[in-house]
Design a protein around this motif. Structure first.
Motif, mmCIF file in Angstrom:
data_model
loop_
_atom_site.group_PDB
_atom_site.id
_atom_site.type_symbol
_atom_site.label_atom_id
_atom_site.label_comp_id
_atom_site.label_asym_id
_atom_site.label_seq_id
_atom_site.Cartn_x
_atom_site.Cartn_y
_atom_site.Cartn_z
ATOM 1 N N ARG A 27 5.040 24.040 -38.439
ATOM 2 C CA ARG A 27 5.912 24.261 -37.283
ATOM 3 C C ARG A 27 7.088 25.153 -37.660
ATOM 4 O O ARG A 27 7.477 26.043 -36.894
ATOM 5 C CB ARG A 27 6.400 22.914 -36.747
ATOM 6 N N ALA A 43 0.984 29.316 -28.231
ATOM 7 C CA ALA A 43 -0.092 28.339 -28.108
ATOM 8 C C ALA A 43 -0.264 27.572 -29.417
ATOM 9 O O ALA A 43 -0.493 26.346 -29.414
ATOM 10 C CB ALA A 43 -1.399 29.035 -27.731
ATOM 11 N N ALA A 44 -0.143 28.257 -30.548
ATOM 12 C CA ALA A 44 -0.270 27.596 -31.849
ATOM 13 C C ALA A 44 0.862 26.602 -32.058
ATOM 14 O O ALA A 44 0.663 25.509 -32.591
ATOM 15 C CB ALA A 44 -0.285 28.631 -32.969
ATOM 16 N N GLU A 46 2.553 25.034 -29.642
ATOM 17 C CA GLU A 46 2.319 23.894 -28.766
ATOM 18 C C GLU A 46 1.231 22.983 -29.317
ATOM 19 O O GLU A 46 1.336 21.750 -29.246
ATOM 20 C CB GLU A 46 1.926 24.402 -27.371
ATOM 21 N N ALA A 47 0.194 23.566 -29.898
ATOM 22 C CA ALA A 47 -0.879 22.770 -30.483
ATOM 23 C C ALA A 47 -0.371 21.967 -31.681
ATOM 24 O O ALA A 47 -0.750 20.800 -31.868
ATOM 25 C CB ALA A 47 -2.039 23.674 -30.907
ATOM 26 N N THR A 48 0.492 22.569 -32.482
ATOM 27 C CA THR A 48 1.070 21.869 -33.642
ATOM 28 C C THR A 48 1.938 20.702 -33.186
ATOM 29 O O THR A 48 1.873 19.595 -33.748
ATOM 30 C CB THR A 48 1.899 22.848 -34.487
ATOM 31 N N ALA A 50 1.695 19.085 -30.384
ATOM 32 C CA ALA A 50 0.840 18.054 -29.801
ATOM 33 C C ALA A 50 0.156 17.234 -30.896
ATOM 34 O O ALA A 50 0.057 16.005 -30.797
ATOM 35 C CB ALA A 50 -0.204 18.696 -28.886
ATOM 36 N N GLU A 51 -0.312 17.905 -31.943
ATOM 37 C CA GLU A 51 -0.968 17.182 -33.041
ATOM 38 C C GLU A 51 0.027 16.282 -33.769
ATOM 39 O O GLU A 51 -0.293 15.135 -34.119
ATOM 40 C CB GLU A 51 -1.603 18.173 -34.017
ATOM 41 N N SER A 54 0.726 13.274 -31.636
ATOM 42 C CA SER A 54 -0.423 12.370 -31.639
ATOM 43 C C SER A 54 -0.461 11.530 -32.923
ATOM 44 O O SER A 54 -0.725 10.322 -32.881
ATOM 45 C CB SER A 54 -1.709 13.184 -31.502
#
Length: 475
Positions: A27, A43-44, A46-48, A50-51, A54
């Motif tokens: 990040r 997008a990368a 946001e994906a990081t 989100a992971e 989680s």
């Protein structure tokens, strides 16, 4: 948890910590890239995020507490800000005091109140001392009269008393009802309090009259009355009882929960095995820290100044004792100049004495903690430990004396080595019993600083005995 499960969970938690750290680093890299190139890959990022979210959401509060304790301050706060607010209170209860301080400092008053208000009274009492003073009036005002009274009651006891560890979440029943009524009553609960292995039987005045183990409830006919099958003789404790003694009772009688009663036999709370386990763990950690010369548990990523303040006291004592030992050696400088072999042999005498003294102290402190011995038995213990030291001194002192004779070709040096070893082991045995006994008589924790004191005694004493005998008989 089985042994296999326990072994398996540790690497899993370590792997999760590594994964969370990797996500934080990724990040940071993405943010740095986005700063250098405004059209960076959002997008990368946001994906990081989100992971990362989680992975944090799937962790148990205790595991998440371990993760927070294992992260540097900047990463710790970054993770803490992503923890769901409804989990804040549970995590604050799990983390160490030093880490809790950094987390609370990052929260505003509104966030603190939202985190702690859902907690039970006994849990609130654990956190109150760490909360900002300006939050306390609003927090106490938000509680109902019963909860406020319970928090104040728990806070009125010392940390090592049962009253500070008991909880108030328990199920009580009357003795004049049938088991069928009890079962119907229990079905009204969404869930039973944690660690519920028995129901507490009370009369109209809330006086404890017995307990009804859940397995007795399940295997007996529903038409039976509670008073017919309840256990009238139970292990009860008072809120002012020493928690260490109660923990020993839990171990001795294999207890899961036990009632806490006042002087009129009224039920006021219960003590559960998980609270006992936490208490024993904290006591063990405190004792281990004190043996290492630390005043309190230290955040591994604390500031330099905080770490210095935590460590300086016993370092100063060690410095003084080391200076005393050096002055003892200084008294025999001329002897060492005339016989250089003394310089190579004297650390052996001091080192063996220190090791023997620490063995004695460990045995004595453990026996005192288990209440197997007391100050009144000091004389008998001295006789026994001095006898052990004498045998060890003759055997191992004789062995090192033979080695000294073989190395330096001097029978006299070997005899001096044997005598010095024996006398220093006797000194170590005497001080190994005397130091914890003296500290207990003075009302201090016998484990606190005992290893530092015995090492100082055996070092200085060993040097003095060995060099003194060498000066008298060899020079």
């Amino acid at each position: 948890m089985s042994e296999v499960e326990s072994r398996a969970s540790t690497p899993r938690l370590h792997d999760r910590l590594e994964a969370i750290t990797a996500l934080l680093r990724r990040r940071e890299d993405l943010l740095a890239f986005a700063g250098a190139a405004p059209d960076g890959d959002e997008a990368a990022l946001e994906a990081t995020d989100a992971e990362l979210q989680s992975r944090l959401d799937e962790l148990h509060p205790a595991d998440l507490a371990d993760v927070l304790e294992s992260l540097p301050l900047e990463d710790r706060l970054a993770v803490w800000q992503r923890v769901r607010s409804d989990r804040d209170g549970d995590i604050l209860l799990e983390v160490s005091d030093s880490v809790r301080e950094t987390l609370i400092a990052d929260m505003d008053d509104r966030e603190i109140l939202a985190a702690v208000e859902p907690l039970d009274a006994d849990e609130l009492a654990d956190l109150v001392d760490d909360l900002p003073t300006e939050v306390l009036p609003e927090l106490m005002a938000s509680l109902d009269a019963q909860e406020r009274e319970r928090v104040q009651a728990a806070m009125s006891y010392e940390d090592d008393q049962v009253g500070a560890l008991m909880d108030f979440d328990m199920v009580t029943i009357r003795e004049d009802i049938s088991l069928e009524v009890v079962l119907r009553y229990l079905r009204r609960f969404d869930e039973l309090p944690a660690q519920t292995d028995k129901l507490f039987v009370v009369n109209a005045d809330n006086v404890l009259t017995g307990v009804l183990p859940l397995h007795w409830l399940l295997v007996n006919p529903p038409e039976k009355m509670v008073h017919e099958i309840m256990a009238p003789d139970v292990n009860t404790f008072r809120p002012e009882d020493d928690a260490y003694d109660v923990a020993q009772a839990f171990e001795r009688y294999d207890l899961v929960t036990a009632p806490v009663i006042d002087s009129q036999q009224r039920l006021i709370g219960r003590i559960a095995v998980d609270a006992m386990l936490d208490f024993i763990r904290e006591e063990s950690e405190t004792e281990a820290l004190s043996r290492g010369g630390l005043r309190e548990e230290e955040d591994i990523f604390a500031s330099v100044w905080k770490s210095v303040r935590n460590r300086w006291a016993w370092l100063a004592i060690n410095l003084v004792t080391a200076f005393i030992a050096s002055r003892v050696i200084g008294l025999f400088e001329h002897s060492i100049e005339k016989l250089v072999a003394l310089a190579t042999l004297m650390p052996i005498v001091a080192g063996i004495g220190g090791n023997s003294g620490n063995q004695t102290i460990t045995m004595i402190v453990r026996a005192m903690a288990l209440e197997q011995i007391g100050v009144s038995q000091a004389r008998r213990l001295w006789r026994k430990e001095l006898a052990v030291a004498l045998v060890n001194g003759i055997v191992w002192g004789g062995a090192i004396g033979l080695v000294a004779w073989a190395l330096y070709g001097s029978v006299s040096l070997g005899a001096v080595m044997t005598a010095a070893m024996t006398l220093n082991l006797l000194l170590a045995a005497f001080m190994g019993v005397g130091i914890p006994m003296l500290m207990t008589r003075l009302g201090r924790d016998p484990a606190l600083g005992s290893s530092v004191l015995i090492t100082a005694m055996t070092d200085s004493g060993g040097f003095f005995i060995f060099l003194g005998l060498a000066t008298l008989f060899l020079l």
